[in-house]
Scaffold this motif. Structure first.
Motif, PDB file in Angstrom:
ATOM      1  N   VAL A  64      69.528  45.065  28.618  1.00 45.93           N
ATOM      2  CA  VAL A  64      70.529  45.435  29.628  1.00 45.93           C
ATOM      3  C   VAL A  64      71.949  45.059  29.222  1.00 45.93           C
ATOM      4  N   LYS A  65      72.102  44.444  28.076  1.00 48.00           N
ATOM      5  CA  LYS A  65      73.442  44.041  27.628  1.00 48.00           C
ATOM      6  C   LYS A  65      74.362  45.242  27.544  1.00 48.00           C
ATOM      7  N   GLY A  66      75.569  45.078  28.091  1.00 51.20           N
ATOM      8  CA  GLY A  66      76.543  46.158  28.072  1.00 51.20           C
ATOM      9  C   GLY A  66      76.362  47.163  29.191  1.00 51.20           C
ATOM     10  N   ARG A  67      75.274  47.037  29.954  1.00 46.89           N
ATOM     11  CA  ARG A  67      75.011  48.004  31.024  1.00 46.89           C
ATOM     12  C   ARG A  67      74.976  47.353  32.408  1.00 46.89           C
ATOM     13  N   PHE A  68      74.491  46.128  32.499  1.00 45.96           N
ATOM     14  CA  PHE A  68      74.332  45.447  33.784  1.00 45.96           C
ATOM     15  C   PHE A  68      75.345  44.313  33.898  1.00 45.96           C
ATOM     16  N   THR A  69      75.857  44.120  35.102  1.00 48.95           N
ATOM     17  CA  THR A  69      76.717  42.975  35.378  1.00 48.95           C
ATOM     18  C   THR A  69      76.343  42.366  36.723  1.00 48.95           C
ATOM     19  N   ILE A  70      76.692  41.117  36.893  1.00 44.57           N
ATOM     20  CA  ILE A  70      76.390  40.391  38.126  1.00 44.57           C
ATOM     21  C   ILE A  70      77.685  39.924  38.756  1.00 44.57           C
ATOM     22  N   SER A  71      77.717  39.895  40.066  1.00 45.83           N
ATOM     23  CA  SER A  71      78.887  39.390  40.766  1.00 45.83           C
ATOM     24  C   SER A  71      78.445  38.755  42.073  1.00 45.83           C
ATOM     25  N   ARG A  72      79.346  37.926  42.625  1.00 48.75           N
ATOM     26  CA  ARG A  72      79.038  37.264  43.897  1.00 48.75           C
ATOM     27  C   ARG A  72      80.168  37.532  44.884  1.00 48.75           C
ATOM     28  N   ASP A  73      79.811  37.680  46.132  1.00 47.77           N
ATOM     29  CA  ASP A  73      80.788  37.806  47.207  1.00 47.77           C
ATOM     30  C   ASP A  73      80.511  36.649  48.162  1.00 47.77           C
ATOM     31  N   SER A  74      81.320  35.618  48.072  1.00 45.79           N
ATOM     32  CA  SER A  74      81.065  34.433  48.891  1.00 45.79           C
ATOM     33  C   SER A  74      81.271  34.714  50.374  1.00 45.79           C
ATOM     34  N   ALA A  75      82.186  35.624  50.695  1.00 47.70           N
ATOM     35  CA  ALA A  75      82.433  35.949  52.098  1.00 47.70           C
ATOM     36  C   ALA A  75      81.192  36.573  52.743  1.00 47.70           C
ATOM     37  N   LYS A  76      80.482  37.383  51.971  1.00 49.50           N
ATOM     38  CA  LYS A  76      79.270  38.020  52.480  1.00 49.50           C
ATOM     39  C   LYS A  76      78.018  37.256  52.091  1.00 49.50           C
ATOM     40  N   ASN A  77      78.199  36.184  51.309  1.00 47.00           N
ATOM     41  CA  ASN A  77      77.068  35.410  50.807  1.00 47.00           C
ATOM     42  C   ASN A  77      76.030  36.319  50.156  1.00 47.00           C
ATOM     43  N   THR A  78      76.540  37.166  49.288  1.00 51.97           N
ATOM     44  CA  THR A  78      75.714  38.197  48.671  1.00 51.97           C
ATOM     45  C   THR A  78      75.982  38.232  47.175  1.00 51.97           C
ATOM     46  N   VAL A  79      74.926  38.477  46.429  1.00 46.48           N
ATOM     47  CA  VAL A  79      75.024  38.652  44.980  1.00 46.48           C
ATOM     48  C   VAL A  79      74.686  40.106  44.664  1.00 46.48           C
ATOM     49  N   TYR A  80      75.409  40.666  43.711  1.00 43.25           N
ATOM     50  CA  TYR A  80      75.209  42.062  43.358  1.00 43.25           C
ATOM     51  C   TYR A  80      74.775  42.185  41.904  1.00 43.25           C
ATOM     52  N   LEU A  81      73.989  43.197  41.636  1.00 41.91           N
ATOM     53  CA  LEU A  81      73.644  43.577  40.271  1.00 41.91           C
ATOM     54  C   LEU A  81      74.096  45.021  40.086  1.00 41.91           C
ATOM     55  N   GLN A  82      75.156  45.192  39.306  1.00 45.84           N
ATOM     56  CA  GLN A  82      75.646  46.538  38.989  1.00 45.84           C
ATOM     57  C   GLN A  82      74.914  47.041  37.758  1.00 45.84           C
ATOM     58  N   MET A  83      74.255  48.168  37.902  1.00 47.00           N
ATOM     59  CA  MET A  83      73.460  48.724  36.814  1.00 47.00           C
ATOM     60  C   MET A  83      74.016  50.089  36.443  1.00 47.00           C
ATOM     61  N   ASN A  84      74.487  50.206  35.230  1.00 49.30           N
ATOM     62  CA  ASN A  84      75.040  51.464  34.736  1.00 49.30           C
ATOM     63  C   ASN A  84      74.187  52.004  33.592  1.00 49.30           C
TER      64      ASN A  84
END
Length: 129
Positions: A64-84
């Protein structure tokens, strides 16, 4: 009590994108290590992308290198996985977790959970034309 709700999965064509969400309760997402894992049909769970609490260590599965990224939104207490640039081999049930082991050595890095760890429902990602 730590609880996650994964969402955002679906059917997507090869080359498409999805953003998975992991809504957390019982802890604050920006204070703990977080990992995304997946289980493809007939296979074991694999660590996809994991990040330490301070974001100073990140593990990416080679696939998944170069295609997936992770991020956090502390306000929503949510973690995201962006998959391209999704591929059929990304088809799996995706889970998030915080009770992870994330390590880096001179020989490489990795991310896993205890083999007795329980898994939630996850969210299904299907990549198919």
């Amino acid at each position: 009590q730590v609880h996650f709700v994964e969402s955002g999965g679906g059917l997507v064509q090869p080359g498409g994108s999805l953003r998975l969400s992991c809504a957390a309760s019982g802890f604050t997402v920006d204070q703990y290590a977080i990992g995304w894992f997946r289980q493809a049909p007939g296979k074991e769970h694999e660590g996809v992308l994991c990040v330490s609490a301070s974001d100073d260590l990140t593990y990416y599965a080679d696939s998944v290198k170069g295609r997936f990224t992770i991020s956090r939104d502390s306000a929503k207490n949510t973690v995201y996985l962006q998959m391209n640039s999704l591929k059929p081999e990304d088809t799996a049930i995706y889970h998030c977790a915080t009770d992870i082991v994330l390590y880096r050595t001179d020989w490489g890095s990795g991310c896993y959970r205890d083999e007795d760890a329980s898994w939630g429902q996850g969210t299904q990602v299907t990549v198919s034309s």
